[in-house]
Enzyme design. Structure first.
Site: not given
Ligand code: PMT
Length: 402
Positions: A210, A307, A339
């Site tokens: 991504n 996971p 979330k």
């Molecule tokens: O890296 P940059 O270019 O500076 O951009 C920053 C960012 C947009 C990546 C950052 O600010 C951000 O929003 N990160 C989370 C992105 C994300 O994947 O969000 P999510 O909504 O899909 O996941 C929710 C949370 O669960 C996140 O904290 C993620 O790290 C965590 N997660 C998700 C999936 C997974 N399999 N394991 C996880 O730990």
């Protein structure tokens, strides 16, 4: 003593019998997490060998100002800039006099003139030499210039006299060194931070990933280290330098990231800023996939769930204070709040990634933090460094309340 963690201390060793205590001092400082580089005067070398201090500090000892090999490795100006504190123990009457006069005729005295770091002396000398008006005048001058003095103490001396002039013990000096540093918001806390994207292989040449650049997670790591925390940064593949005083672990896939995070536990606070792939190809082809005429123009990839790193760590018995990020392109606050509940988090940072000037790979960000009571705290658009420092302060506050 946690204030010594990751602090950089140049230990100057002068030529006095108390130099034998410097060996113990190096150990104490390192036990408390400080990094120590030793500089010895010619006189210091008469009392204790550089090899001893090299073995204890884990680095070659700096001896001469005009040694081309040593200067090439870490020059005296670089060493002066590297230091958070220059501590001279033992500081003899002669060394105090030379420092008071601003003499720079060897490596240690030159370094003291060249550094912007605080300088502290641990005087060690015969009681009559300490009481001498010349030494006392030098002491006044050094104090007036902002140089700190740790001790001396009083008691029996190596020469048989009793009185003022004994160098303080190693533990007392380590404590005095710690007092030179302020306690940060997160001093003594271990923060685990995830950053960047993950890459999920399809075959040896292709992968799914991504747009995460890692900038937000790295800025958080830097801000947390500035706040005094011990920081472990687990990052997917990114092109960013490691922030100062941060332990970086590079990983590729979501499963690697989970393994690295589990190995880094326990921690006090987890901040999951990584954009982790929710799915990965079920099978990684052992060879480069070829165009298959039997499937026409299409290619079907069977995907399986990765996971969830954050939910896994939030479900552990030694669960840290958990902060997630939610990158959304619509219904930002609603999805973020969901979330927070589903992953059992303490806080979630909602990040609108539909706006290209904030979110993925941008220099700026603008976020809302939601807590378990659904309260929203807004952080308006600013650089990721600025947002990170504000978030770290906010998280530290909420962590202390929890
Ligand atoms: O890296 P940059 O270019 O500076 O951009 C920053 C960012 C947009 C990546 C950052 O600010 C951000 O929003 N990160 C989370 C992105 C994300 O994947 O969000 P999510 O909504 O899909 O996941 C929710 C949370 O669960 C996140 O904290 C993620 O790290 C965590 N997660 C998700 C999936 C997974 N399999 N394991 C996880 O730990």
């Amino acid at each position: 003593m946690q204030r010594l963690y990751r602090k950089r201390i140049v230990l100057g060793v002068g030529g006095g019998i108390a130099a034998y205590k410097s060996a113990e001092l190096v150990r104490r400082l390192r036990d408390h997490g400080a990094e120590v580089r030793v500089v010895m005067t010619q006189g210091g070398r008469e009392f204790i060998t550089p090899l001893t201090l090299q073995a204890l500090s884990g680095h070659p000892v700096h001896l001469d100002l005009l040694d081309p090999a040593a200067e090439a490795a870490m020059g005296h100006i670089e060493l002066a800039r590297w230091a958070d504190l220059v501590l001279i123990a033992p500081a003899t009457a002669d060394l105090m006099a030379r420092l008071a006069q601003g003499v720079a005729d060897d490596l240690l005295t030159t370094l003291v003139l060249a550094t912007n770091a605080p300088v502290a002396l641990a005087p060690a000398m015969n009681q009559a030499m300490w009481a001498d008006p010349a030494t006392q005048a030098n002491r006044e001058l050094l104090l007036a210039r902002g140089i700190r003095l740790f001790g001396p103490g009083s008691g029996s001396q190596a020469c048989g006299d009793i009185g003022m002039g004994r160098m303080l013990e190693a533990e007392e000096l380590a404590r005095a060194a710690a007092d030179c540093f302020e306690t940060g918001l997160l001093t003594g806390k271990h923060l685990l931070i995830t950053a960047g994207p993950t890459q999920e292989n399809i075959d040896p040449v292709r992968y799914i990933t991504n747009h995460s650049s890692g900038k937000m997670g790295f800025a958080l790591a830097e801000a947390a280290a500035e706040a005094g925390a011990r920081v472990t940064l687990v990052t997917g593949p990114v092109f960013l330098p490691t922030p100062d005083r941060v332990q970086r672990i590079d990983v590729v896939s979501a499963r690697d990231m989970l393994a690295a995070c589990e190995a880094a536990m326990p921690c006090d606070i987890l901040i999951a800023a990584a954009a982790v792939a929710d799915y990965r190809p079920e099978v990684v082809a052992p060879h480069k996939l070829k165009k298959d005429p039997s499937t026409g123009d299409g290619l079907l990839l069977q995907m399986v769930r990765n996971p969830d790193i954050l939910a896994t760590l939030a479900g552990r018995a030694d669960r840290p204070f958990c902060v997630g990020f939610a990158a959304e392109t619509e219904n930002l606050l609603e999805y973020a709040a969901r979330k927070l509940r589903d992953k059992n988090l303490d806080l979630i940072v909602a990040n609108d990634v539909a706006n290209p000037s904030i979110g993925f790979n941008s220099e700026d960000n603008a976020v809302s933090v939601i807590d378990r009571q659904q309260h929203e705290t807004r952080f308006g658009q600013a650089s990721k460094g600025h947002i990170a420092r504000a978030l770290v302060a906010f998280i530290a506050e909420r962590y202390k309340e929890s």
